[in-house]
Write an enzyme that holds these catalytic residues in place. Structure first.
Site, PDB file in Angstrom:
ATOM      1  N   LYS A  95       8.561  13.422  -3.718  1.00  0.00           N
ATOM      2  CA  LYS A  95       7.687  12.916  -4.777  1.00  0.00           C
ATOM      3  C   LYS A  95       8.319  13.161  -6.156  1.00  0.00           C
ATOM      4  O   LYS A  95       9.144  14.055  -6.302  1.00  0.00           O
ATOM      5  CB  LYS A  95       6.339  13.660  -4.739  1.00  0.00           C
ATOM      6  CG  LYS A  95       5.434  13.286  -3.588  1.00  0.00           C
ATOM      7  CD  LYS A  95       4.128  14.072  -3.660  1.00  0.00           C
ATOM      8  CE  LYS A  95       3.232  13.767  -2.482  1.00  0.00           C
ATOM      9  NZ  LYS A  95       2.713  12.388  -2.424  1.00  0.00           N
ATOM     10  N   ARG A 133      -0.987  11.185   7.966  1.00  0.00           N
ATOM     11  CA  ARG A 133      -1.381  10.373   9.127  1.00  0.00           C
ATOM     12  C   ARG A 133      -0.695  10.841  10.399  1.00  0.00           C
ATOM     13  O   ARG A 133      -1.221  10.678  11.493  1.00  0.00           O
ATOM     14  CB  ARG A 133      -1.086   8.893   8.830  1.00  0.00           C
ATOM     15  CG  ARG A 133       0.358   8.609   8.577  1.00  0.00           C
ATOM     16  CD  ARG A 133       0.577   7.278   7.881  1.00  0.00           C
ATOM     17  NE  ARG A 133       0.198   7.307   6.463  1.00  0.00           N
ATOM     18  CZ  ARG A 133       0.248   6.257   5.648  1.00  0.00           C
ATOM     19  NH1 ARG A 133       0.676   5.099   6.106  1.00  0.00           N
ATOM     20  NH2 ARG A 133      -0.107   6.369   4.396  1.00  0.00           N
TER      21      ARG A 133
HETATM   22  N1  BES Z   1      -1.054  13.609  -0.015  1.00  0.00           N
HETATM   23  C1  BES Z   1      -0.594  12.308  -0.322  1.00  0.00           C
HETATM   24  C2  BES Z   1      -1.692  11.409  -0.881  1.00  0.00           C
HETATM   25  C3  BES Z   1      -2.188  11.773  -2.254  1.00  0.00           C
HETATM   26  C4  BES Z   1      -1.515  11.332  -3.374  1.00  0.00           C
HETATM   27  C5  BES Z   1      -3.341  12.503  -2.412  1.00  0.00           C
HETATM   28  C6  BES Z   1      -1.981  11.662  -4.635  1.00  0.00           C
HETATM   29  C7  BES Z   1      -3.816  12.828  -3.661  1.00  0.00           C
HETATM   30  C8  BES Z   1      -3.136  12.406  -4.770  1.00  0.00           C
HETATM   31  C9  BES Z   1      -0.046  11.645   0.933  1.00  0.00           C
HETATM   32  O1  BES Z   1       0.568  12.483   1.825  1.00  0.00           O
HETATM   33  C10 BES Z   1       0.981  10.665   0.481  1.00  0.00           C
HETATM   34  O2  BES Z   1       1.937  11.087  -0.071  1.00  0.00           O
HETATM   35  N2  BES Z   1       0.747   9.397   0.744  1.00  0.00           N
HETATM   36  C11 BES Z   1       1.646   8.371   0.365  1.00  0.00           C
HETATM   37  C12 BES Z   1       1.794   7.418   1.512  1.00  0.00           C
HETATM   38  C13 BES Z   1       2.869   6.390   1.323  1.00  0.00           C
HETATM   39  C14 BES Z   1       4.223   7.035   1.319  1.00  0.00           C
HETATM   40  C15 BES Z   1       2.774   5.370   2.437  1.00  0.00           C
HETATM   41  C16 BES Z   1       1.072   7.670  -0.848  1.00  0.00           C
HETATM   42  O3  BES Z   1      -0.136   7.466  -0.905  1.00  0.00           O
HETATM   43  O4  BES Z   1       1.836   7.370  -1.767  1.00  0.00           O
HETATM   44 MN    MN Z   2       2.600  12.807   1.378  1.00  0.00          MN
END
Ligand code: BES
Ligand code: MN
Ligand code: ZN
Length: 494
Positions: free
Chosen positions: A274, A348
């Site tokens: 990230k 997921r």
């Molecule tokens: N934990 C994150 C989702 C999230 C992001 C929660 C910001 C709260 C605030 C999750 O694991 C994630 O990173 N999801 C990705 C999925 C994508 C790579 C398909 C996302 O939502 O960007």
């Molecule tokens: Mn994630």
């Protein structure tokens, strides 16, 4: 803080601060306000005439040293227009009052609940008060603030209401403590709350509130063939845990309700790392697990006549030389193979194995709660949580609980196109489709792993944090979702 319940009329209540909930008024016509007006030399009329106070929702005004009352101050707090009054009006008003400077310096505080007989209003008032006062001091070297309120009185003017009021307030206390427990866990930094810490915490709560707890370590997780969970855990020096909690409040033949919570104690994104801006917020990526854990604790404290299982897959998501790399393929517990397109789509994966494990209990319903997709920011934002499911009856239970608790949800679809988007060209599935409809596609992915049971999925990303502060939701972790789930469980059979 101790609680006390009494039948009394406002002028006879002895307290330092007296809180009065008032409907929005056109002029000072309410007899209680007229009495106070007289006792304070026309100050209520003056407040009204100056436009400073008319009982709008969350408005407050303090009348000091009213003559003829056994208190130092009367705090008026607005409920808004009577026709719009709901339990949430009380939750908000009490939340606002909970940070009142005068009230907080009082050793004895009385909530005068005159003319209110609605149990949900009593419950909401104490919930709002305790939720609004929530603070985290434990990471400060010197926590300066000391609790000054020794006694909190709930006063009704009708003897026949006292019993109901007492029961409703006691329930509200337990529920608010549950939600504050979620906030506590959710705000814990990842160096204070690893998967092992989370498991220990769950075990301690299980002991305290008398439900059973089984903690699976990495070896047992491997024996269960939870390859998706293990693929996420690979990059971390902290070992994963799979937590199984079991509350038996009903006869053995009553089918289980299973609650599943995402327990990623820190989500860096893994190799698909990230951006650093706001990455610290990913300490809260275990909020789903905190919601289901505290829901179970609360259900146990309320002695609900249900059988409930909580499943928490917990891990960190770290980049390292051992970490899963984009393109890697794992085999889930169900046997479906998954191509890891984006290691940041880890939630997921761990839920997939938990949803499959849930089959063991032949559940009547399975509900998972997860900070699953950042895409929720662009659908409902901070205002509500997308929900998905395969059974209208279960969805209705959730929607009704949502309406009663003012924790908002909105049903989203799982269309065939979303399912198709999660198919891989090389494995059975891939963990990430394209970015569009990210929240729906994540739900579609999860759906591949459910068994023959009623299922609902709640994506709490972004509703888990509060940016500005609201009457009973201070800045930071909100703990949203728990009150709704508990309300759903309380009303399960209806
Ligand atoms: N934990 C994150 C989702 C999230 C992001 C929660 C910001 C709260 C605030 C999750 O694991 C994630 O990173 N999801 C990705 C999925 C994508 C790579 C398909 C996302 O939502 O960007
Ligand atoms: Mn994630
Ligand atoms: Zn995550």
């Amino acid at each position: 803080m101790e609680y006390q319940f009494e039948t009394n009329s406002v002028e006879n209540v002895t307290a330092k601060s007296l809180v009065l909930f008032v409907d929005q008024f056109e002029k000072v016509s309410n007899h209680r306000l007229r009495d106070i007006d007289k006792a304070s030399n026309g100050s209520v009329t003056a407040l009204f005439d100056s436009g400073e106070f008319s009982g709008k929702i969350n408005e407050t005004a303090t009348i000091l040293k009213p003559i003829g009352y056994n208190c130092d101050r009367i705090i008026l707090v607005g409920l808004g227009e009577r026709k719009n009054r709901t339990a949430d009006s009380f939750r908000k008003a009490a939340g606002t009052v909970s940070r009142d400077i005068g009230l907080n310096a009082s050793s004895r505080v009385a909530f005068c609940m005159e003319k209110t007989a609605d149990k949900t209003f009593f419950q909401a008032a104490i919930e709002g008060f305790l939720l609004g006062r929530f603070k985290i001091n434990k990471y400060k070297s010197k926590s300066k603030e000391k609790e000054k309120i020794k006694k909190l009185l709930f006063v009704t003017d009708k003897a026949r209401i006292k019993k109901n009021m007492t029961a409703a307030v006691e329930r509200g206390i337990i529920i608010a403590e549950g939600q504050n427990g979620v906030r506590d866990l959710s705000s814990a930094p990842s160096n204070f709350l690893t998967p092992r810490d989370l498991a220990n915490k769950a075990a301690a709560l299980a002991k305290e509130y008398k439900f059973s707890c089984k903690i699976m370590d990495e070896k047992e997780i491997a024996r269960e063939k939870m390859g998706a969970l293990l693929s996420v855990a690979k990059g971390s020096d902290e070992p994963p845990r799979f937590i199984v909690l079991h509350y038996k409040g009903a006869a053995a033949k009553v089918k289980h309700i299973v609650l599943v919570g995402k327990g990623v104690t820190f989500d860096t994104g893994g190799i698909s790392i990230k951006a650093s801006l706001n990455m610290h917020e990913m300490k809260g990526d275990m909020t789903g697990s905190a919601v289901v854990l505290m829901s179970l604790v609360t259900a146990a404290r309320l002695k609900l006549p249900l059988n409930i299982v909580v499943l928490i897959p917990s891990t960190e998501n770290m980049p390292s030389a051992k970490a899963t790399k984009p393109g890697d393929i794992c085999t889930s517990r169900k046997g479906l193979t998954i191509e890891n397109i984006n290691t940041d789509a880890e939630g997921r994966l761990i839920l997939a194995d938990a949803l499959d494990y849930a089959n063991k209990f032949k559940p009547q319903a399975v509900i998972d709660v997860a900070t699953l997709t950042g895409a929720t920011l662009f659908s409902l934002g901070y205002e509500g949580a997308p929900i998905f499911g395969n059974n209208p009856n279960l969805m209705n239970k959730i929607k009704k609980a949502s309406a009663r608790t003012s924790e908002r949800v909105w049903e989203f679809p799982i269309w065939q196109e979303y399912r198709d988007a999660m198919k891989s060209s090389i494995a059975d599935l891939r963990n990430s489709g394209s970015r569009d409809a990210g929240t729906c596609k994540a739900a579609a992915f999860l759906e591949y792993f459910i068994g023959d049971y009623n299922w609902a999925h709640i994506d709490i990303a972004y509703v888990d944090i509060e940016i500005n502060g609201r009457p009973y939701i201070p800045k930071g972790a909100t703990g949203i979702g728990m009150r709704m789930l508990v309300d759903m469980l309380i009303n399960w059979k209806k």
